[in-house]
Design a protein around this motif. Structure first.
Motif, PDB file in Angstrom:
ATOM      1  N   SER A 176      -4.828   8.081  -2.321  1.00 26.98           N
ATOM      2  CA  SER A 176      -4.914   6.480  -1.964  1.00 26.98           C
ATOM      3  C   SER A 176      -3.600   5.786  -2.288  1.00 26.98           C
ATOM      4  N   PHE A 206     -11.282   7.814   0.396  1.00 25.90           N
ATOM      5  CA  PHE A 206      -9.790   7.377  -0.441  1.00 25.90           C
ATOM      6  C   PHE A 206      -8.764   7.328   0.981  1.00 25.90           C
ATOM      7  N   VAL A 249      -7.184   0.768  -1.935  1.00 28.36           N
ATOM      8  CA  VAL A 249      -6.452   1.628  -2.964  1.00 28.36           C
ATOM      9  C   VAL A 249      -6.660   0.982  -4.627  1.00 28.36           C
ATOM     10  N   THR A 302      -7.888   4.003   2.623  1.00 31.00           N
ATOM     11  CA  THR A 302      -6.485   3.777   2.144  1.00 31.00           C
ATOM     12  C   THR A 302      -6.073   3.312   3.537  1.00 31.00           C
TER      13      THR A 302
END
Length: 224
Positions: free
Chosen positions: A220, A173, A184, A177
């Motif tokens: 994130s 994550f 996200v 991102t």
């Protein structure tokens, strides 16, 4: 190293890589993808590839393109290591190699996911080739956009969930991102749905999964 991996998985990945690279070959000297209005994002990524990441010089734009740093950062390393080859554009070639890395990884994971589900090599290889030869991969993933890395992030997310390797969600994550900010939103929806379905199926709270999922989504959002 496992001989089986050398004899099968590695060869399969390199085959996927060669196909992906071949699909984007025309960008090397036949046309410049960045000249098309719909592909103008490439110009933003090109600045990072050519000049690196300089926080003082980043031109912020409302589309977040200047903060999608993972793909162009990898392309910059390849750009610095790859010499000029004849009439091929050195910049475009760096983009193509980077895109091919992520596209072939996606095809490889699709193969693994398909085999895990169907236990059929033919179905798995067909699934990978259908992915490699679809319109989006050829015309968007292999021209210098960050979509190949963005797509790989989601396929890796599905692979992690299927094999229950939830400890990998946190780094995924974070990196995804920084690959594209939209992860996200869609990644969080996938994780939340996964947890709710798991809760409904087993009728008990998995605290470890809940903590890892919450931590991943929080990281994130903070990264964004």
């Amino acid at each position: 190293m496992d001989r089986k991996f050398i004899n099968s998985d590695l060869i399969l990945y390199l085959t996927f890589f060669a196909i992906a690279w071949g699909l984007g070959y025309s960008t090397l000297n036949r046309y410049d993808p960045s000249e098309f209005a719909g592909l103008s994002d490439i110009l933003v990524y090109s600045k990072i590839v050519e000049n690196g990441i300089n926080l003082n010089d980043i031109e912020y734009d409302n589309s977040f393109r200047s903060t999608r740093i993972v793909f162009p950062s990898i392309a910059r390393v390849i750009y610095l290591l790859t010499p000029q080859l004849g009439t091929w554009s050195q910049l475009t070639h760096a983009f193509l190699i980077t895109s091919s890395i992520f596209t072939s990884l996606s095809a490889f994971l699709i193969y693994k996911l398909s085999f895990s589900i169907f236990q059929d090599y033919q179905v798995s290889i067909i699934a990978s080739f259908l992915f490699l030869t679809n319109f989006v991969v050829i015309n968007l993933h292999q021209v210098g956009l960050i979509d190949s890395a963005y797509c790989f992030s989601f396929i890796l997310l599905l692979y992690i969930l299927l094999h229950k390797k939830l400890f990998l969600l946190v780094p995924l994550f974070l990196i995804a991102t920084l690959t594209k900010e939209q992860f996200v939103v869609f990644g969080s929806v996938i994780l939340t749905t996964y947890y709710l379905l798991k809760l409904n199926t087993y009728k008990q709270i998995d605290y470890q999964a809940m903590v890892l999922i919450a931590l991943s989504i929080s990281l994130s959002v903070i990264t964004l």
